[in-house]
Motif scaffolding. Structure first.
Motif, mmCIF file in Angstrom:
data_model
loop_
_atom_site.group_PDB
_atom_site.id
_atom_site.type_symbol
_atom_site.label_atom_id
_atom_site.label_comp_id
_atom_site.label_asym_id
_atom_site.label_seq_id
_atom_site.Cartn_x
_atom_site.Cartn_y
_atom_site.Cartn_z
ATOM 1 N N ARG A 50 32.287 50.320 31.793
ATOM 2 C CA ARG A 50 32.404 49.351 30.936
ATOM 3 C C ARG A 50 33.452 48.139 31.480
ATOM 4 N N SER A 51 32.894 46.992 31.431
ATOM 5 C CA SER A 51 33.479 45.813 31.910
ATOM 6 C C SER A 51 34.822 45.223 30.741
ATOM 7 N N LEU A 52 35.628 44.543 31.544
ATOM 8 C CA LEU A 52 36.681 44.025 30.775
ATOM 9 C C LEU A 52 36.444 42.553 30.712
ATOM 10 N N ASP A 53 36.381 41.756 29.449
ATOM 11 C CA ASP A 53 36.268 40.369 29.362
ATOM 12 C C ASP A 53 37.488 39.971 29.219
ATOM 13 N N LEU A 54 38.031 38.990 30.262
ATOM 14 C CA LEU A 54 39.556 38.380 30.204
ATOM 15 C C LEU A 54 39.082 37.066 29.809
ATOM 16 N N GLY A 55 38.092 36.422 29.447
ATOM 17 C CA GLY A 55 37.696 34.975 28.936
ATOM 18 C C GLY A 55 38.446 34.095 29.837
ATOM 19 N N ASP A 56 38.938 33.171 29.391
ATOM 20 C CA ASP A 56 39.786 31.955 30.242
ATOM 21 C C ASP A 56 40.975 32.417 30.711
ATOM 22 N N VAL A 57 41.170 32.514 32.042
ATOM 23 C CA VAL A 57 42.225 33.280 32.529
ATOM 24 C C VAL A 57 43.372 31.967 33.147
ATOM 25 N N LEU A 58 44.546 32.127 33.125
ATOM 26 C CA LEU A 58 45.505 31.234 33.690
ATOM 27 C C LEU A 58 46.642 31.912 34.404
ATOM 28 N N GLU A 59 47.021 31.617 35.598
ATOM 29 C CA GLU A 59 47.924 32.321 36.390
ATOM 30 C C GLU A 59 48.905 31.196 36.724
ATOM 31 N N ILE A 60 50.269 31.267 36.178
ATOM 32 C CA ILE A 60 51.067 30.328 36.770
ATOM 33 C C ILE A 60 51.898 31.043 37.721
ATOM 34 N N GLY A 61 52.241 30.372 38.915
ATOM 35 C CA GLY A 61 52.705 30.916 40.110
ATOM 36 C C GLY A 61 52.231 31.886 40.888
ATOM 37 N N SER A 62 50.887 31.372 41.056
ATOM 38 C CA SER A 62 49.827 32.378 41.758
ATOM 39 C C SER A 62 50.509 32.709 43.313
ATOM 40 N N GLY A 63 51.148 31.943 44.000
ATOM 41 C CA GLY A 63 51.457 32.143 45.322
ATOM 42 C C GLY A 63 50.132 31.938 46.215
ATOM 43 N N PRO A 64 50.327 32.532 47.397
ATOM 44 C CA PRO A 64 49.060 32.553 48.174
ATOM 45 C C PRO A 64 47.988 33.508 47.841
ATOM 46 N N PHE A 65 48.572 34.702 47.421
ATOM 47 C CA PHE A 65 47.454 35.865 47.258
ATOM 48 C C PHE A 65 47.031 36.136 45.780
ATOM 49 N N ALA A 66 47.844 35.305 44.730
ATOM 50 C CA ALA A 66 47.326 35.427 43.294
ATOM 51 C C ALA A 66 47.548 37.047 42.606
ATOM 52 N N GLN A 67 48.710 37.069 41.836
ATOM 53 C CA GLN A 67 49.042 38.373 41.276
ATOM 54 C C GLN A 67 47.645 39.096 40.287
ATOM 55 N N LEU A 68 46.904 38.012 39.987
ATOM 56 C CA LEU A 68 45.900 38.288 39.006
ATOM 57 C C LEU A 68 44.753 39.123 39.723
ATOM 58 N N LEU A 69 44.688 39.266 41.026
ATOM 59 C CA LEU A 69 43.758 39.996 41.703
ATOM 60 C C LEU A 69 43.301 41.409 41.377
ATOM 61 N N PRO A 70 44.554 42.118 41.116
ATOM 62 C CA PRO A 70 44.158 43.537 40.805
ATOM 63 C C PRO A 70 43.550 43.611 39.177
ATOM 64 N N LEU A 71 44.181 42.676 38.643
ATOM 65 C CA LEU A 71 43.322 42.678 37.248
ATOM 66 C C LEU A 71 42.012 42.255 37.056
ATOM 67 N N LEU A 72 41.841 41.494 38.107
ATOM 68 C CA LEU A 72 40.321 41.185 38.342
ATOM 69 C C LEU A 72 39.350 42.000 38.750
ATOM 70 N N ARG A 73 39.777 42.997 39.423
ATOM 71 C CA ARG A 73 39.326 43.982 40.317
ATOM 72 C C ARG A 73 38.958 45.153 39.110
ATOM 73 N N MET A 74 39.850 45.238 38.218
ATOM 74 C CA MET A 74 39.976 46.545 37.393
ATOM 75 C C MET A 74 38.729 46.388 36.360
#
Length: 98
Positions: A1-25
């Motif tokens: 089952r996939s997770l729909d995050l919709g329109d995503v904003l990351e503030i303070g992403s740095g060079p690696f993006a904290q969002l990455l694990p969430l996208l892969r989950m």
């Protein structure tokens, strides 16, 4: 089952993006991904920057070189990621209000 995050904003992403694990989950789907960091231009020159080619783990990204205090988005976001950011801001409350 996939997770729909919709329109995503990351503030303070740095060079690696904290969002990455969430996208892969759970095979996350997004409508859009916007990354914000005041040092964005500098990070994109780094060879290991995760979004330096305009994509983050296969997701196209909009890149905004700005601090959180200066954001003026008129769009709404479904998912907001902001980790270890407020302590780097002069006006943390303004970041949250934006």
């Amino acid at each position: 089952r996939s997770l729909d995050l919709g329109d995503v904003l990351e503030i303070g992403s740095g060079p690696f993006a904290q969002l990455l694990p969430l996208l892969r989950m759970a095979e996350a789907r997004t409508h859009s991904v916007t990354l914000v960091d005041p040092l964005m231009i500098k990070y994109m020159q780094m060879p290991r920057c995760r979004y330096r080619h305009g994509r983050l783990d296969g997701h196209p990204v909009q890149l905004v070189a700005s601090g959180g205090e200066d954001l003026d988005f008129h769009d709404a976001f479904d998912t907001v990621v902001m980790m270890n950011v407020l302590e780097h801001c002069l006006h943390g409350l303004r970041v949250l209000q934006n």
